[in-house]
Enzyme design. Sequence first.
Site, mmCIF file in Angstrom:
data_model
loop_
_atom_site.group_PDB
_atom_site.id
_atom_site.type_symbol
_atom_site.label_atom_id
_atom_site.label_comp_id
_atom_site.label_asym_id
_atom_site.label_seq_id
_atom_site.Cartn_x
_atom_site.Cartn_y
_atom_site.Cartn_z
ATOM 1 N N ARG A 1 -1.234 16.773 2.218
ATOM 2 C CA ARG A 1 -1.468 15.667 3.150
ATOM 3 C C ARG A 1 -0.144 15.127 3.675
ATOM 4 N NH1 ARG A 1 -5.827 17.396 3.002
ATOM 5 N NH2 ARG A 1 -7.817 16.382 2.477
ATOM 6 N N GLU A 2 -0.116 14.775 4.974
ATOM 7 C CA GLU A 2 1.022 14.058 5.545
ATOM 8 C C GLU A 2 0.708 12.565 5.495
ATOM 9 O OE1 GLU A 2 -0.395 16.672 7.467
ATOM 10 O OE2 GLU A 2 1.046 18.066 6.585
ATOM 11 N N ARG B 1 0.206 -3.973 22.416
ATOM 12 C CA ARG B 1 0.204 -2.984 21.339
ATOM 13 C C ARG B 1 -0.083 -1.614 21.944
ATOM 14 N NH1 ARG B 1 2.894 -5.145 17.157
ATOM 15 N NH2 ARG B 1 1.802 -6.868 16.117
ATOM 16 N N ALA C 1 2.113 -11.727 11.862
ATOM 17 C CA ALA C 1 2.269 -10.646 10.889
ATOM 18 C C ALA C 1 3.693 -10.125 10.907
ATOM 19 C CB ALA C 1 1.289 -9.509 11.177
ATOM 20 N N GLU D 1 0.670 1.809 3.416
ATOM 21 C CA GLU D 1 0.828 0.386 3.710
ATOM 22 C C GLU D 1 -0.261 -0.473 3.063
ATOM 23 O OE1 GLU D 1 1.593 -2.319 7.653
ATOM 24 O OE2 GLU D 1 -0.094 -0.932 7.689
ATOM 25 N N GLU E 1 13.932 -7.176 19.038
ATOM 26 C CA GLU E 1 12.792 -6.392 18.583
ATOM 27 C C GLU E 1 11.781 -6.160 19.710
ATOM 28 O OE1 GLU E 1 11.007 -7.988 15.074
ATOM 29 O OE2 GLU E 1 12.801 -7.679 13.844
ATOM 30 N N GLU F 1 10.046 -8.233 21.396
ATOM 31 C CA GLU F 1 8.824 -9.027 21.224
ATOM 32 C C GLU F 1 8.643 -9.986 22.394
ATOM 33 O OE1 GLU F 1 8.301 -9.271 16.387
ATOM 34 O OE2 GLU F 1 9.526 -10.796 17.377
#
Length: 211
Positions: A51-52, A79, A96, A139, A162, A164
């Site tokens: 699995r990756e 996104r 988040a 994660e 970043e 944002e």
Amino acid sequence: MQKGQQKIQQFSVEDIKILSKETLYQGFFKMVKYAFKHKLFEGGWSDVVVREVFERGHAIAVLPYDPVLDEFVMIEQVRIGAIPTSSSPWLLEVVAGIIDEGETPEDVCLREAKEEAGLDIKKLHKALSYLSSPGGTTERLHIYIGLVDASDAKGVHGLEYESEDILVHRVPSSVALDWINEGKIDNAASLIALQWFAMNKQQVLEKWSHD
């Protein structure tokens, strides 16, 4: 255990044998190829499984809530991963961020609330944690509810380095729950945080009142 009832989670990490682990890509995130065997429910061991796995670290999501105004503070940002299935890739989300080395989840909640929404969190309540997509990534997200004063929540925030560009929204709690049913909020962390809060609101408010 009742007669005939199946065992739940009878295996542990000890019941997986990692045969090899190879880094395929190392950038801001990492992709690793695993080869492993695992115990089978009917006995014995599996064949070799390859699995990756996407390794991006772990993260927090915090739902800012003002109990006086009965409002959430939510954010809106673009996104890229939403493009294939969404009419608009600008999503309504909770605050988040990724947990960096040496940080606690609570540290990140405070930092990200300030960076993404200009908010100072007065109290934090740990809701739960969950695995975002364990078939393909390691994660784990830690969900919190944050006590805030939403009266001055507004404007555009985020860190320029970043890339944002984050718009702040004040959302009455009843409206946010309607948005879930209407499909306007459709990302996992936000759905889980809002639904958990709806189920546990009284518990959170009582805890805050005694802190």
